[in-house]
Enzyme design. Structure first.
Site, PDB file in Angstrom:
ATOM      1  N   ALA A 243      -7.804  30.275 -36.687  1.00 27.98           N
ATOM      2  CA  ALA A 243      -8.268  29.895 -38.019  1.00 27.98           C
ATOM      3  C   ALA A 243      -9.785  30.083 -38.038  1.00 27.98           C
ATOM      4  O   ALA A 243     -10.399  30.306 -36.987  1.00 27.98           O
ATOM      5  CB  ALA A 243      -7.903  28.439 -38.295  1.00 27.98           C
ATOM      6  N   LYS A 244     -10.348  29.970 -39.234  1.00 29.67           N
ATOM      7  CA  LYS A 244     -11.787  30.246 -39.379  1.00 29.67           C
ATOM      8  C   LYS A 244     -12.634  29.390 -38.445  1.00 29.67           C
ATOM      9  O   LYS A 244     -13.616  29.857 -37.881  1.00 29.67           O
ATOM     10  CB  LYS A 244     -12.215  29.968 -40.825  1.00 29.67           C
ATOM     11  N   ARG A 245     -12.205  28.127 -38.249  1.00 31.33           N
ATOM     12  CA  ARG A 245     -13.043  27.230 -37.446  1.00 31.33           C
ATOM     13  C   ARG A 245     -13.126  27.664 -35.973  1.00 31.33           C
ATOM     14  O   ARG A 245     -13.992  27.206 -35.235  1.00 31.33           O
ATOM     15  CB  ARG A 245     -12.525  25.785 -37.535  1.00 31.33           C
TER      16      ARG A 245
END
Ligand code: GLU
Length: 340
Positions: A269-271
């Site tokens: 995911a982006k994080r």
């Protein structure tokens, strides 16, 4: 073209041309995670001289991103992929974009309606969530069949519901619908769909077929003989097999491969850092370094090796694919210049 022998059970085999597919959804940019599954799908088909189909799965309107379909094709070509049929190259099963194939899904839903395999349902997601008695595997909500038999007249006449709204259509799962299949990587799988998901939604309204129906209709219509994809869809496969059966279609062979995850064990995911292929490309990383990383993750290369997709063909061996998920950790981030 390569032809393979395919087991039909009871000792019967047929000879069959290998046809696989790449089926991106334009809901976001291509990243290291989905690129790895696509590499394996490409290698599996190309290593046997089969035909590769590119299909754009763009039915999930709220999540589709403008330009993502074209960008995915561009990123894949940059990585060295090719395909024999697809939205940009044409082929005998045009169109190759799901939003242009809705008539096929409507007809399949009609057939299922005629055979009594689906019924209208007015339950909202919130209703279904509120009715969960026990946690279910993954993100699958169990549906206890609240609307089964509720709108029998509507189902027969396909008119308007007393409430005046358009219903969703759910597939009727028979009691103890245990489905077994041999996954090309995960081995023998058995799932009782009546206990895992219960009756499942095929269309949000009579015209609005979703992924589950579309993927079955398209893989069958396009003559796909093998589906190789991420193991996030392993649990959905028995539901798809029930649809093949209800539509009188032969299912392809299924192979599910581990996803790329972060240190926390969750899918990318982006994080976890910007792992988009387009970002790596803009930062000056070569496609050979990206393929080298994916090969290392599979257990088929040295760390930091540079390889083309075609080079990897000689090393492709599904039996030796690492069984653990590939992990995006700080070693990989440093190697590829991925910022958190
Ligand atoms: N389009 C789906 C996705 O990107 C893949 C569907 C499939 O492989 O069956 O998740």
């Amino acid at each position: 073209m390569t032809v393979e022998r395919v087991e039909l059970g009871l000792g019967a085999t047929v000879r069959c041309a290998v046809r696989g597919r790449l089926a991106p959804s334009p809901t976001g940019a291509l990243h290291l995670g989905n690129a790895r599954s696509f590499v394996l799908a490409w290698l599996s088909v190309r290593s046997r001289g089969g035909t590769l189909v590119m299909r754009m799965e763009d039915l999930d309107h709220p999540k589709n991103k403008a330009g993502a379909a074209e960008a995915a094709l561009e990123d894949l070509r940059w990585l060295g992929f090719d395909w024999d049929e697809g939205p940009d190259v044409g082929g005998p099963h045009m169109p190759y974009t799901q939003s242009e194939r809705k008539g096929l899904y409507v007809r399949a839903l009609e057939r299922l309606r005629e055979s009594g395999s689906v019924y209208p349902c007015v339950c909202t997601r919130r209703d279904v969530e509120a009715g969960q008695s026990a946690p279910h595997e993954g993100d699958v909500l169990f549906y206890p069949g609240v609307c089964r038999g509720r709108f029998a007249d509507y189902a027969a006449a396909c008119g308007v519901l007393p409430e005046g709204r358009l219903p969703a259509w759910r597939f009727r799962v028979e009691e103890r619908a245990a489905i077994s299949f041999d996954d090309g990587f995960c081995g023998r799988q058995t799932q009782d769909v009546s206990a895992s998901s219960g009756d499942f939604v095929l269309a949000r309204d009579p015209q609005g077929a979703g992924y589950m129906l579309a993927v079955v209709v398209d893989d069958a219509a396009m003559g796909i003989t093998e589906v190789l994809r991420g193991d996030d869809l392993l649990q959905a496969t028995p539901r798809q097999m029930l649809l093949y059966r209800a539509l009188g279609l032969a299912p392809p062979a299924f192979t599910h491969v581990p996803l790329v995850v972060s240190e926390d064990g969750r899918r990318l995911a982006k994080r976890h850092g910007d792992t988009r292929i387009s970002t790596l490309r803009k930062a000056g990383v070569s496609p050979q370094r990206v393929i080298g990383l994916l090969a290392w993750w599979c257990g088929w290369g040295e760390r930091g090796e540079e390889l083309s997709l075609r080079d990897l063909l000689a090393r492709y061996d599904l039996g030796s694919l690492r069984r653990e998920p590939a992990v995006l950790d700080d070693v990989v981030r440093d190697m590829m210049g991925i910022a958190r």
